[in-house]
Design an enzyme around this catalytic site. Structure first.
Site, short mmCIF file in Angstrom:
data_model
loop_
_atom_site.label_atom_id
_atom_site.label_comp_id
_atom_site.label_asym_id
_atom_site.label_seq_id
_atom_site.Cartn_x
_atom_site.Cartn_y
_atom_site.Cartn_z
N ASP A 301 0.89 -1.19 -0.10
CA ASP A 301 -0.05 -0.07 0.04
C ASP A 301 0.88 1.22 0.18
OD1 ASP A 301 -2.34 1.52 0.23
OD2 ASP A 301 -2.44 1.55 2.39
N HIS A 302 0.27 2.48 0.04
CA HIS A 302 0.94 3.75 0.13
C HIS A 302 0.26 4.26 1.29
CE1 HIS A 302 1.51 3.68 -4.56
NE2 HIS A 302 2.78 3.21 -4.02
N LEU A 475 -4.99 4.50 0.10
CA LEU A 475 -6.25 3.70 -0.54
C LEU A 475 -5.55 3.05 -1.49
CD1 LEU A 475 -9.16 6.52 -0.01
CD2 LEU A 475 -8.48 4.28 1.56
N HIS A 476 -4.31 2.49 -1.66
CA HIS A 476 -3.77 1.72 -2.77
C HIS A 476 -3.41 0.25 -2.51
CE1 HIS A 476 -2.49 5.99 -4.24
NE2 HIS A 476 -3.60 5.70 -4.48
N PRO A 477 -4.35 -0.68 -1.77
CA PRO A 477 -3.94 -1.90 -1.42
C PRO A 477 -3.85 -2.87 -2.74
CG PRO A 477 -6.37 -1.49 -0.98
CD PRO A 477 -5.71 -0.09 -1.42
#
Length: 585
Positions: A301-302, A475-477
């Site tokens: 993620d980020h 919100l980058h899983p």
């Protein structure tokens, strides 16, 4: 009741909408798309008004409302993770920022065993096929790197607020270049951003791919249809079980099943269906269909923070946040599709390297001409501005694991943010790079001082304590069912099929081997476009061998042959020059 379709797609999000379009283009292939959320109604302003992007987040009508387990390196905090629960998935509630990632991201993918067809040259044709790039003057920006006739219309941010110009000048003052297009020849640098919105409305995957073809007789779309398991006959997927409207239990038979639920739901559904680590499944009493230990592993993620400053001048968009201003903004958007409601406000930013050990940018900046959090809270009254900043390639790894056999119980998720020395080092560098830019002369006319985290947060320990206390997910899983051929891989990169099984494929962010540099919507759509050809048996688009900027290879600042290279003053051919000033700090 039991129906049968050639293809059943589980998840009507970004990838699912693209696949439904491409696979149903063959009138001889029947396609069923099942989406657990509701329809993205045309009259819903919370989806279609770009500036309303924060409203669906946290709302059960639009959002799955996931939370991580207590993160051990973030004071035991549970990190909230919004995921779209509506047709279009997260593309119906995201920030509409369109970032492909760096070309070297895909070279990294291709360096993994069995992944050679996922290099930049093979991915670029699919990026181009899916997009129509509109420049601020209305011209189509198609060139060697960008597309001009795809379903995803992208508008470049106008960045007309004076704070954007000041921010771009400050970046140059700090020694960083501007670039023409972060999705084109050169990602590194600062520029106006592409956004998936068109004519003042969000252009989600549902609007771009699904709605134009919903009348096809061989395409069926069911919303409010929650898939609870994949059914198998031996090692072959033969259908899915689902609940319609929360109560009616149904089964559907399928020639093949494609999971497009994303990096959280896809491994959850695989595990519920008996595909995953055999030991973990056995503890829950689940019959093992295939022992695939990599399912749910490799979670990436980020993480990001807001570095916020007060403004001396009343030029931010803060007045538009006041309750009394909202009716007028709504009217302007509803009637004219313009004004503050017609943009996502993330109209510019950039990519830089935080140290000399990295070969390409590892930090992304989003600039916003107001100081505000996603939940609407503000650190101080009055005008301000901020950057969203965080490392792009953290070497932390987490997991997604089901807790029980109840498909409605959210799985256990642990990201292990801040758990490695490299991640912590890059976080300190990220904050210092952000402060260096924000305190340059270009922003001096507006700079009224840092308000978050504030000057008192200065040492490495203080910065890391603040990040642990304040950071949020970007919100980058991704990466929980990665492509590859090694023991921990889940998906065959040549067919998108799950290893050891037949007629079961995965196409979504979970198949990434590594998270890309930037927002992940664009890479997800590229994966869907490329996968559609792999699944259909179509001849893949030919690779495009075009140059791209790599600072260590002494590439020119602008594309080769551009006359501006001769006049460039920031060291376009010298990696030790001012264009790369950040690596010498």
């Amino acid at each position: 009741m039991t129906d049968r379709y050639d293809v059943v797609i589980v998840g009507g999000g970004s990838a699912g909408c693209a696949l439904a379009n491409r696979l149903s283009a063959d009138p001889g292939t029947s396609v069923l798309l099942l989406e657990a959320g509701r329809s993205d109604f045309k009259i819903d302003p919370f989806i279609h008004m770009p500036a309303a992007l924060t409203i669906p987040i946290g709302n059960r009508l639009y959002d799955w409302k996931y939370e991580s387990d207590p993160e051990p390196h973030m004071n035991g905090r549970r990190i909230y993770h919004a995921r779209g629960k509506v047709l279009g998935g997260s593309s119906s509630i995201n920030g509409m920022i369109f970032q492909r990632g760096n070309p070297l991201d895909y070279e990294r993918w291709a360096a993994e065993p069995g992944m050679k067809e996922w290099d930049y040259a093979h991915c670029l044709p699919y990026f181009k096929r899916m997009e129509t790039v509109l420049l601020p003057d209305g011209r189509v920006g198609a060139d060697d790197w960008r597309g001009g006739d795809g379903p995803l219309v992208l508008e470049r941010g106008p960045a007309e607020n004076p704070l954007f110009g000041a921010f771009f000048q400050a970046a140059q003052d700090a020694g960083y270049p501007l670039t023409d297009d972060v999705n084109g020849y050169r990602q590194e640098g600062f520029a106006r951003f592409d956004r998936n919105l068109h004519r003042g409305r969000r252009l989600s995957a549902a609007r771009a791919y699904l709605h134009p073809v919903k009348s096809r007789k061989n395409l069926t779309v069911h919303t409010l249809s929650f898939v609870t398991g994949v059914r198998f006959r031996g090692k072959r997927a033969v259908g899915v079980d689902y609940q319609r409207g929360g109560r009616l239990r149904r089964q559907v038979d399928a020639g093949e099943v494609i999971l497009c639920g994303g990096a959280i739901n896809t491994p959850q559904l695989l595990q519920l269906s008996g595909v995953g680590n055999a030991d973990d499944l056995g503890k829950l009493g689940i019959d093992v269909v295939a022992d695939v230990p990599g399912v749910g592993q490799n979670l990436q993620d980020h993480l990001e923070v807001y570095v916020q400053y007060a403004s001396k001048q009343p030029v931010s968009i803060a007045p538009g946040l006041r309750l009394r201003a909202r009716p007028g903004i709504g009217y302007q958007w509803l009637v004219h599709r313009r004004g503050l409601g017609a943009t996502n406000h993330f109209e510019g930013g950039g990519f830089v390297r935080s140290n000399d050990d990295v070969d390409y940018p590892n930090l992304m900046f989003h600039f916003l001409p107001v100081a505000i959090r996603y939940d609407g809270s503000t650190p101080a009254e009055g005008h301000g501005y901020q950057v969203h900043i965080g490392p792009m390639y953290a070497d932390t790894r987490g997991h997604v694991k089901i807790r029980s056999t109840d498909p409605r119980q959210h799985p256990s998720m642990l990201f292990n943010y801040l758990s490695t020395p490299t991640d912590r080092k890059e976080w300190v560098e990220a904050i210092r790079v952000a402060r260096d830019i924000l305190n340059q002369p270009g922003l001096a006319p507006y700079n009224a001082g840092e308000i978050s985290p504030g000057p008192s947060v200065d040492s490495e320990d203080e910065i890391l304590e603040w990040v642990a206390r304040d950071a949020e997910t970007a919100l980058h899983p991704s990466c929980t069912a990665k492509m590859g051929i090694e023991d921990d891989a889940v998906v065959d990169p040549t067919t998108m099929g799950v290893h050891g099984l037949e007629a079961l494929r995965v196409v979504d962010a979970s198949v990434f081997p590594f998270v890309t540099n930037g927002n992940i919507y664009a890479p997800v759509m590229m994966v869907a476009e490329k996968s559609a050809d792999l699944i259909s048996g179509n001849t893949p688009l030919p690779a495009l061998d075009v140059p791209y900027y790599r600072h260590r290879d002494r590439m020119p600042l602008y594309p080769p042959g551009d006359a501006r290279n001769a006049a460039a003053t920031d060291g376009p051919a010298d990696p030790a020059g001012p264009a790369d000033k950040e690596v010498t700090r």
